[in-house]
Design an enzyme around this catalytic site. Structure first.
Site, PDB file in Angstrom:
ATOM      1  N   SER A   9      45.623  74.107  56.144  1.00  0.00           N
ATOM      2  CA  SER A   9      46.780  73.432  55.552  1.00  0.00           C
ATOM      3  C   SER A   9      47.984  73.796  56.406  1.00  0.00           C
ATOM      4  CB  SER A   9      46.997  73.939  54.127  1.00  0.00           C
ATOM      5  OG  SER A   9      48.355  73.768  53.752  1.00  0.00           O
ATOM      6  N   ASP A  36      49.728  68.700  53.162  1.00  0.00           N
ATOM      7  CA  ASP A  36      49.965  68.764  51.713  1.00  0.00           C
ATOM      8  C   ASP A  36      51.198  67.955  51.346  1.00  0.00           C
ATOM      9  OD1 ASP A  36      48.806  71.873  52.275  1.00  0.00           O
ATOM     10  OD2 ASP A  36      47.993  70.762  50.565  1.00  0.00           O
ATOM     11  N   GLY A 145      51.319  77.442  48.294  1.00  0.00           N
ATOM     12  CA  GLY A 145      50.333  78.250  48.999  1.00  0.00           C
ATOM     13  C   GLY A 145      50.407  79.687  48.526  1.00  0.00           C
ATOM     14  N   GLY A 146      49.492  80.509  49.017  1.00  0.00           N
ATOM     15  CA  GLY A 146      49.526  81.937  48.735  1.00  0.00           C
ATOM     16  C   GLY A 146      49.163  82.340  47.323  1.00  0.00           C
ATOM     17  N   ASP A 175      40.190  74.249  48.023  1.00  0.00           N
ATOM     18  CA  ASP A 175      41.555  74.394  48.505  1.00  0.00           C
ATOM     19  C   ASP A 175      42.318  75.329  47.579  1.00  0.00           C
ATOM     20  OD1 ASP A 175      44.276  71.982  49.108  1.00  0.00           O
ATOM     21  OD2 ASP A 175      44.211  74.170  49.155  1.00  0.00           O
ATOM     22  N   SER A 198      47.582  80.304  54.062  1.00  0.00           N
ATOM     23  CA  SER A 198      48.199  81.619  54.329  1.00  0.00           C
ATOM     24  C   SER A 198      47.255  82.566  55.068  1.00  0.00           C
ATOM     25  CB  SER A 198      48.667  82.244  53.017  1.00  0.00           C
ATOM     26  OG  SER A 198      47.697  82.107  52.011  1.00  0.00           O
TER      27      SER A 198
HETATM   28  C1  DX5 Z   1      48.234  73.906  46.878  1.00  0.00           C
HETATM   29  C2  DX5 Z   1      48.062  73.800  48.358  1.00  0.00           C
HETATM   30  C3  DX5 Z   1      47.523  75.125  48.881  1.00  0.00           C
HETATM   31  C4  DX5 Z   1      47.444  75.212  50.375  1.00  0.00           C
HETATM   32  C5  DX5 Z   1      46.516  76.357  50.796  1.00  0.00           C
HETATM   33  O1  DX5 Z   1      48.835  72.756  46.395  1.00  0.00           O
HETATM   34  O2  DX5 Z   1      47.168  72.724  48.663  1.00  0.00           O
HETATM   35  O3  DX5 Z   1      46.257  75.322  48.300  1.00  0.00           O
HETATM   36  O4  DX5 Z   1      47.072  74.022  50.897  1.00  0.00           O
HETATM   37  O5  DX5 Z   1      47.145  77.486  50.409  1.00  0.00           O
HETATM   38  P1  DX5 Z   1      46.541  78.950  50.628  1.00  0.00           P
HETATM   39  O6  DX5 Z   1      45.399  78.865  51.616  1.00  0.00           O
HETATM   40  O7  DX5 Z   1      47.699  79.739  51.166  1.00  0.00           O
HETATM   41  O8  DX5 Z   1      46.089  79.396  49.284  1.00  0.00           O
END
Ligand code: DX5
Length: 224
Positions: A9, A36, A145-146, A175, A198
């Site tokens: 992402s 995203d 994220g995170g 995801d 992340s």
């Molecule tokens: C949520 C996003 C996240 C992102 C990935 O809406 O879609 O899931 O892409 O985030 P990480 O890998 O940091 O959890």
């Protein structure tokens, strides 16, 4: 056994140099790149639109997927295909006529994927499974994220069983919260495409090392 695919992402990327970031992701050996798209209504966050994706299309040759975390995705499908996205991901929760939406994506020449939020049952896609190129099982609540990975082992197992029942099995993507440990849980329950944000951008050994380790862990753990 389906190919194990690592798809970053761009959410954690430095948007002041997004083109360079996309080039580095391709050089790191990723299988695609996920953008995203968030509208501040379907999810409590706002990111970017088709124009941003189009501006970096020429920076990489790997497939682009648009994760549309937006209301009324039908109104925007064509512009994301025109921006160079080979895969369009719509949320079942945002589509009143999901069969029509998926059919339109395929008529536009793109691959079609449905995303399910953690609370949404798998049977919301059982009547359109034959139209799917991929199913995205969200392992976080979308928007940021995170976040911490949510274990949805039974949902993934049932999704793999549904995919395997088809003459053309769809890919199963996860995801949210995917790291070197949680990828093994997801793969052992049937996922084969992994979004990492992340973890990939923060990995001390660099992106290529992270991609290789993620893929190796997924291949070691995958169970159909
Ligand atoms: C949520 C996003 C996240 C992102 C990935 O809406 O879609 O899931 O892409 O985030 P990480 O890998 O940091 O959890």
């Amino acid at each position: 056994m389906p190919d194990m695919k690592i798809v970053p992402s761009v959410l954690p990327a430095d948007f002041s140099k997004l083109g360079q970031e996309v080039e580095e992701l391709e050089q790191a050996g990723v299988d695609g790149i996920q953008f995203d798209v968030m509208d501040g209504h379907f999810v409590p966050n706002l990111t970017f639109g088709a124009a941003t994706i189009k501006s970096v299309r020429a920076n990489a040759s790997v497939p682009f997927e648009a994760h549309l975390m937006i209301e009324n995705p039908d109104d925007y499908l064509e512009e994301y295909v025109d921006a160079g996205c080979e895969m369009i991901i719509v949320h079942a929760e945002a589509c009143t006529h999901l069969h029509r939406t998926l059919s339109k994506i395929k008529d536009l020449g793109a691959q079609a994927c449905v995303a399910l939020n953690p609370h949404t049952p798998l049977d919301h896609v059982s009547n359109v499974a034959g139209l799917l190129d991929m199913l995205l099982v969200m392992t976080v609540n979308p928007g940021f994220g995170g976040q911490r990975y949510i274990e949805l082992g039974d949902k993934l197992k049932q999704a793999r069983k549904l995919a395997s029942s088809l003459s053309r099995p769809f890919d199963i993507e996860v995801d949210g919260g995917i790291n070197l440990e949680t990828i093994s849980h997801a793969a052992s329950n049937g996922a084969n495409v992994f979004i990492s944000g992340s973890t990939l951008f923060k990995h001390e050994g660099g992106k290529a090392d992270c991609v290789a380790k993620l893929r190796a862990n997924a291949e070691a753990a995958f169970t159909s």
